[in-house]
Write a protein that holds these residues in place. Structure first.
Motif, PDB file in Angstrom:
ATOM      1  N   MET A 130       8.961  34.545  67.118  1.00  0.00           N
ATOM      2  CA  MET A 130      10.108  33.650  66.812  1.00  0.00           C
ATOM      3  C   MET A 130       9.771  31.590  66.943  1.00  0.00           C
ATOM      4  O   MET A 130       9.485  30.750  66.046  1.00  0.00           O
ATOM      5  CB  MET A 130      11.504  34.048  67.323  1.00  0.00           C
ATOM      6  N   GLN A 131       9.573  31.447  67.877  1.00  0.00           N
ATOM      7  CA  GLN A 131       8.404  29.972  68.052  1.00  0.00           C
ATOM      8  C   GLN A 131       7.764  29.709  67.266  1.00  0.00           C
ATOM      9  O   GLN A 131       7.892  28.251  66.569  1.00  0.00           O
ATOM     10  CB  GLN A 131       7.971  29.950  69.805  1.00  0.00           C
ATOM     11  N   ILE A 135      11.803  28.321  66.417  1.00  0.00           N
ATOM     12  CA  ILE A 135      12.430  28.447  66.754  1.00  0.00           C
ATOM     13  C   ILE A 135      12.453  28.980  67.973  1.00  0.00           C
ATOM     14  O   ILE A 135      11.495  30.032  68.449  1.00  0.00           O
ATOM     15  CB  ILE A 135      13.707  29.945  65.926  1.00  0.00           C
ATOM     16  N   TRP A 143      21.121  33.482  75.472  1.00  0.00           N
ATOM     17  CA  TRP A 143      21.216  32.424  73.813  1.00  0.00           C
ATOM     18  C   TRP A 143      22.186  31.391  73.769  1.00  0.00           C
ATOM     19  O   TRP A 143      23.618  31.940  74.524  1.00  0.00           O
ATOM     20  CB  TRP A 143      21.658  32.889  72.490  1.00  0.00           C
ATOM     21  N   HIS A 149      24.672  22.340  66.051  1.00  0.00           N
ATOM     22  CA  HIS A 149      24.354  23.563  65.600  1.00  0.00           C
ATOM     23  C   HIS A 149      25.426  24.065  64.434  1.00  0.00           C
ATOM     24  O   HIS A 149      26.735  24.095  64.945  1.00  0.00           O
ATOM     25  CB  HIS A 149      24.609  25.363  66.493  1.00  0.00           C
ATOM     26  N   GLU A 153      21.894  26.774  60.472  1.00  0.00           N
ATOM     27  CA  GLU A 153      21.074  26.901  60.999  1.00  0.00           C
ATOM     28  C   GLU A 153      21.285  28.212  61.436  1.00  0.00           C
ATOM     29  O   GLU A 153      20.481  28.939  62.652  1.00  0.00           O
ATOM     30  CB  GLU A 153      20.834  25.733  62.216  1.00  0.00           C
ATOM     31  N   CYS A 157      18.526  31.055  61.260  1.00  0.00           N
ATOM     32  CA  CYS A 157      17.584  31.725  62.843  1.00  0.00           C
ATOM     33  C   CYS A 157      18.172  33.206  62.333  1.00  0.00           C
ATOM     34  O   CYS A 157      17.187  34.128  63.161  1.00  0.00           O
ATOM     35  CB  CYS A 157      18.879  31.371  64.611  1.00  0.00           C
ATOM     36  N   THR A 160      15.103  34.557  60.111  1.00  0.00           N
ATOM     37  CA  THR A 160      14.074  34.783  61.002  1.00  0.00           C
ATOM     38  C   THR A 160      13.565  35.816  61.712  1.00  0.00           C
ATOM     39  O   THR A 160      12.812  36.157  61.829  1.00  0.00           O
ATOM     40  CB  THR A 160      13.754  33.535  61.452  1.00  0.00           C
TER      41      THR A 160
END
Length: 167
Positions: A130-131, A135, A143, A149, A153, A157, A160
């Protein structure tokens, strides 16, 4: 500390270091009149106080909490769905604005012993992937949803996460 107070404490200065010392008037007056000394490195740190005032203003005037819960539920449901579709079921549980995610065969985790069933290397690989896609996640599975947000977004997320989980 109740869950509501825990969430409030995290949100009080939008990430700036701050704490609150509160109590009954008869005890607090002892600090105010100098009978009891309360000292601390960050006491009255101006950036933190300004951040707390701005955050509290937004929380009091913009009705943020229902939106935080809605976005949190959207993200939690989306992660569950994405992980199921990718064939890598992820346990996602919590109140919404703050929740925990991880890989475990359990349908819920309720105590410390049950946390030992999480597949930490698998989650670490998910976090790293994810990084790499922009993200940033907390490696221990927590989380947080912020008033900053947006739905777009959150949806990005989720999409992704699906990409990462399907490999």
């Amino acid at each position: 500390m109740t869950p509501d107070l825990a969430i409030f404490g995290k949100a009080m200065a939008s990430g700036y270091p701050i704490s609150v010392l509160a109590g009954k008037r008869r005890f607090m007056e002892k600090i105010a009149d100098g009978t009891v000394i309360h000292a601390g490195t960050m006491n009255s740190g101006q950036p933190s106080i300004a951040a707390a005032q701005a955050t509290l203003f937004v929380l009091e005037t913009e009705n943020v909490h229902p939106r935080l819960f809605e976005l949190g539920r959207r993200l939690m449901d989306g992660l569950r769905d994405a992980s199921q579709r990718a064939g890598q079921p992820m346990l996602v549980q919590g109140p919404g604005p703050m929740f925990h995610a991880g890989f475990t065969p359990r349908s819920e985790v309720r105590d410390f012993r049950e946390t030992l069933t999480y597949d930490k290397p698998r989650y670490a690989a998910f976090v790293a992937a994810m990084q790499e896609r922009g993200i940033r996640l907390i490696g221990r599975g927590l989380w947080y949803i912020s008033a900053a947000h947006t739905r777009d977004e959150i949806d990005h997320c989720i999409a992704t996460a699906y990409e990462v989980l399907k490999g």
